[in-house]
Design an enzyme around this catalytic site. Structure first.
Site, PDB file in Angstrom:
ATOM      1  N   ASN A 175       0.807  -1.225   0.000  1.00 56.82           N
ATOM      2  CA  ASN A 175       0.000   0.000   0.000  1.00 56.82           C
ATOM      3  C   ASN A 175       0.839   1.274   0.000  1.00 56.82           C
ATOM      4  O   ASN A 175       0.284   2.373   0.059  1.00 56.82           O
ATOM      5  CB  ASN A 175      -0.955   0.024   1.189  1.00 56.82           C
ATOM      6  CG  ASN A 175      -0.254   0.159   2.530  1.00 56.82           C
ATOM      7  OD1 ASN A 175       0.971   0.181   2.621  1.00 56.82           O
ATOM      8  ND2 ASN A 175      -1.031   0.248   3.595  1.00 56.82           N
ATOM      9  N   LYS A 176       2.155   1.149  -0.067  1.00 54.53           N
ATOM     10  CA  LYS A 176       3.013   2.329   0.005  1.00 54.53           C
ATOM     11  C   LYS A 176       3.170   2.993  -1.369  1.00 54.53           C
ATOM     12  O   LYS A 176       2.720   2.466  -2.381  1.00 54.53           O
ATOM     13  CB  LYS A 176       4.379   1.952   0.590  1.00 54.53           C
ATOM     14  CG  LYS A 176       4.288   1.458   2.027  1.00 54.53           C
ATOM     15  CD  LYS A 176       3.621   2.475   2.934  1.00 54.53           C
ATOM     16  CE  LYS A 176       3.665   2.114   4.408  1.00 54.53           C
ATOM     17  NZ  LYS A 176       2.757   1.012   4.764  1.00 54.53           N
ATOM     18  N   ILE A 177       3.817   4.156  -1.388  1.00 53.18           N
ATOM     19  CA  ILE A 177       3.944   4.935  -2.625  1.00 53.18           C
ATOM     20  C   ILE A 177       4.614   4.108  -3.709  1.00 53.18           C
ATOM     21  O   ILE A 177       4.176   4.093  -4.861  1.00 53.18           O
ATOM     22  CB  ILE A 177       4.696   6.249  -2.353  1.00 53.18           C
ATOM     23  CG1 ILE A 177       3.842   7.151  -1.450  1.00 53.18           C
ATOM     24  CG2 ILE A 177       5.040   6.973  -3.658  1.00 53.18           C
ATOM     25  CD1 ILE A 177       4.526   8.426  -0.995  1.00 53.18           C
TER      26      ILE A 177
END
Length: 351
Positions: A175-177
């Protein structure tokens, strides 16, 4: 529950498939493959830092950083009240004690309250760039200088915010950049710290691999398959950050003026689009019925069972936790998707 508009999803439109296929066909699927150093070098260079040490998660990145700095039992580490619990857990894993400092109105650690928490046992300040908002690092670094402390930046949510502390720890969760599925990386300009972190992540083997281990270490290694994905993501980092900036602007424009919604301060890079909402839980239930996933804000560390302190109801971090949420935020979100999400928020409040 399956959502038509999930809160996050990875954007895998670059060389991810090519690189992982090559890793498989070449037989390099363990941590010994060539994509690990290539990713470390690329991500460090992007950030203008000399050394990168890839590892298995953002949590293990923080743990390696603290261990490399010699943090252990009897030490204290300044940690924000408003953060994901992994920040505090990394301190606890070393045997040290997290000392919590409340947040300001931007959700980041309130730098004005750090000094009063410093004791002779304090060794590290751990600022967290919450939701992609850069902390006041000038103030943090000044305090670190005055009290001879080290700085470990929790940059799990802030790819694109350039590090300035002794070590910066990034998460590469899905879910990170940018992502490698699971994974993390530490950045530092100190070659000694980089060597220590690399040594600790790989079970502290001696150079002759004699199976004599002189210190407690970990199997925190990143695989070549994960690094292949991470490298491809790093190649697109500017593009992904720019896309997310457009998403932030469109949400700002669409949500501004809705009675019942309070917009949060701008972000340096957008991880999640956070806001405050009246009747928040009703809003979440309504949006879920429309296929829109949302997530709650972090709860104060002092409210967590493992760190429980009766002061938690008085904290700024608790006030934000009571009415904060974030909306779907990822690089695959289209303008039509955002218009639908904004439209449903407006429908809830305006009928």
């Amino acid at each position: 529950m399956s959502y038509r508009y999930p809160v996050s999803m990875p954007s895998l439109r670059g060389n991810e498939l090519e690189y992982t296929t090559k890793a498989v066909t070449d037989g390099w699927i363990s941590s010994q493959g060539p994509y690990v150093p290539r990713f470390e070098e690329a991500f460090a260079a992007y950030n203008g830092v000399q050394h990168g040490v890839a590892c298995s998660s953002g949590t293990t990145a923080l743990t390696l950083a603290l261990r490399a700095l010699g943090i252990g039992p009897g030490d204290e580490v300044i940690v924000p009240e408003f953060t994901m619990i992994a920040s505090a857990w990394a301190v606890t894993y070393t045997g040290a004690t997290p000392v919590f400092v409340d947040c300001g109105d931007d959700l980041n650690i309130d730098v004005r309250k750090i000094e009063e928490k410093i004791t002779p046992r304090t060794k590290v300040i751990m600022p967290v760039h919450v939701y992609g908002r850069r902390c006041d690092m000038d103030a943090v670094l000044e305090l670190a200088y005055e009290y001879n402390l080290r700085v470990v930046e929790d940059s799990a949510e802030a790819h694109g915010v350039k590090p300035t502390g002794d070590i910066a720890a990034f998460s590469l969760f899905a879910n990170k950049i940018i992502t490698s599925g699971e994974g993390g990386i530490c950045l530092t300009n100190d070659p000694h710290l980089a060597r220590q972190m690399a040594h600790l992540r790989g079970m502290a083997f001696t150079r002759d691999h004699s199976f004599l281990h002189k210190k407690l270490a970990y199997n925190f290694r990143m695989t070549n398959l994960q690094a292949a994905v991470a490298l491809a993501q790093t190649e697109r980092l500017d593009e992904i950050i720019a896309t997310r900036a457009r998403i932030e602007k469109r949400y700002d424009e669409g949500l501004r003026g809705i009675k019942g919604i309070t917009l949060m301060p701008p972000r340096d890079v957008l991880w999640m689009y956070d806001l405050r909402a009246e009747r928040r839980d009703e809003l979440r239930a309504f949006l879920a019925e429309q296929g829109i996933e949302t997530r709650l804000f972090f709860k104060p560390m002092s409210r967590q069972p493992g760190y429980l302190d009766p002061v938690w109801p008085t904290l700024n971090a608790h006030r934000f936790a009571e009415d904060g949420l974030y909306l779907p935020t990822h690089a695959e979100l289209t303008e039509d998707d955002q218009d639908y999400v904004v439209g449903q928020v407006r429908r809830f409040y305006e009928g």
